[in-house]
Design a protein around this motif. Structure first.
Motif, mmCIF file in Angstrom:
data_model
loop_
_atom_site.group_PDB
_atom_site.id
_atom_site.type_symbol
_atom_site.label_atom_id
_atom_site.label_comp_id
_atom_site.label_asym_id
_atom_site.label_seq_id
_atom_site.Cartn_x
_atom_site.Cartn_y
_atom_site.Cartn_z
ATOM 1 N N MET A 97 3.336 -4.992 -4.792
ATOM 2 C CA MET A 97 2.952 -3.806 -4.050
ATOM 3 C C MET A 97 1.563 -4.044 -3.448
ATOM 4 O O MET A 97 0.639 -4.437 -4.134
ATOM 5 C CB MET A 97 2.950 -2.601 -4.998
ATOM 6 N N VAL A 98 1.430 -3.796 -2.159
ATOM 7 C CA VAL A 98 0.156 -3.936 -1.462
ATOM 8 C C VAL A 98 -0.473 -2.550 -1.347
ATOM 9 O O VAL A 98 0.154 -1.620 -0.829
ATOM 10 C CB VAL A 98 0.353 -4.549 -0.060
ATOM 11 N N LEU A 99 -1.695 -2.428 -1.840
ATOM 12 C CA LEU A 99 -2.394 -1.151 -1.789
ATOM 13 C C LEU A 99 -3.420 -1.158 -0.670
ATOM 14 O O LEU A 99 -4.061 -2.167 -0.399
ATOM 15 C CB LEU A 99 -3.081 -0.872 -3.122
ATOM 16 N N GLU A 100 -3.565 0.011 -0.046
ATOM 17 C CA GLU A 100 -4.557 0.178 1.003
ATOM 18 C C GLU A 100 -5.325 1.468 0.763
ATOM 19 O O GLU A 100 -4.838 2.382 0.098
ATOM 20 C CB GLU A 100 -3.879 0.243 2.375
ATOM 21 N N ARG A 101 -6.522 1.497 1.311
ATOM 22 C CA ARG A 101 -7.329 2.714 1.277
ATOM 23 C C ARG A 101 -7.055 3.444 2.582
ATOM 24 O O ARG A 101 -7.089 2.835 3.654
ATOM 25 C CB ARG A 101 -8.809 2.360 1.185
ATOM 26 N N ALA A 102 -6.776 4.733 2.497
ATOM 27 C CA ALA A 102 -6.493 5.534 3.685
ATOM 28 C C ALA A 102 -7.363 6.775 3.692
ATOM 29 O O ALA A 102 -7.618 7.373 2.637
ATOM 30 C CB ALA A 102 -5.023 5.936 3.710
ATOM 31 N N LEU A 103 -7.798 7.152 4.876
ATOM 32 C CA LEU A 103 -8.516 8.414 5.056
ATOM 33 C C LEU A 103 -7.531 9.434 5.602
ATOM 34 O O LEU A 103 -6.754 9.125 6.508
ATOM 35 C CB LEU A 103 -9.673 8.238 6.043
ATOM 36 N N TYR A 104 -7.569 10.632 5.024
ATOM 37 C CA TYR A 104 -6.740 11.720 5.521
ATOM 38 C C TYR A 104 -7.587 12.971 5.528
ATOM 39 O O TYR A 104 -8.005 13.446 4.457
ATOM 40 C CB TYR A 104 -5.490 11.913 4.659
#
Length: 123
Positions: A1-8
């Protein structure tokens, strides 16, 4: 699983990307953890109390799916905390920062966070 940081909006999350829509420059992500709890209040009138509606902003839920701009995604290589632990830590951090601020907006934001704490059911 590849994790990313996201802004919402005003929150920051650890997510898994499920789909990429290059045409619209966005990605569908699934929330795994909270890095920064969303800011309380009216986003159009930041740090003001005398607004028509002082918004209570909840964090996105665990496994909630949402579209985010591709430009907000960054690789995430930190530790993946459980959703509940990350939510509580980000809530605590925001509450402490508001305590240091001490303004009327900060006090109103703390009241909103206390209401959210009851909904989140941690204590």
């Amino acid at each position: 699983m590849v994790l990313e940081r996201a802004l919402y909006k005003t929150g920051k999350y650890v997510c898994e990307r499920l789909e990429t829509d290059e045409a619209n420059r966005r990605a569908l992500v699934k929330v795994r953890a909270v890095l920064k709890h969303p800011t309380q209040g009216d986003l159009h009138h930041p740090k003001q109390v005398d607004v028509p509606l002082f918004h209570e902003r909840k964090a996105l839920a665990e496994f909630e799916k949402t579209w985010v701009p591709l430009s907000t995604l960054r690789p995430y290589d930190g530790e993946l905390l459980s959703y509940q632990t990350s939510l509580q830590e980000s809530w605590n951090e925001q509450y402490k920062q508001l305590e240091l601020d001490g303004s009327d907006w900060a006090k109103q934001s703390q009241k909103a966070l206390v209401e959210l704490r009851n909904e989140y059911r941690f204590d």
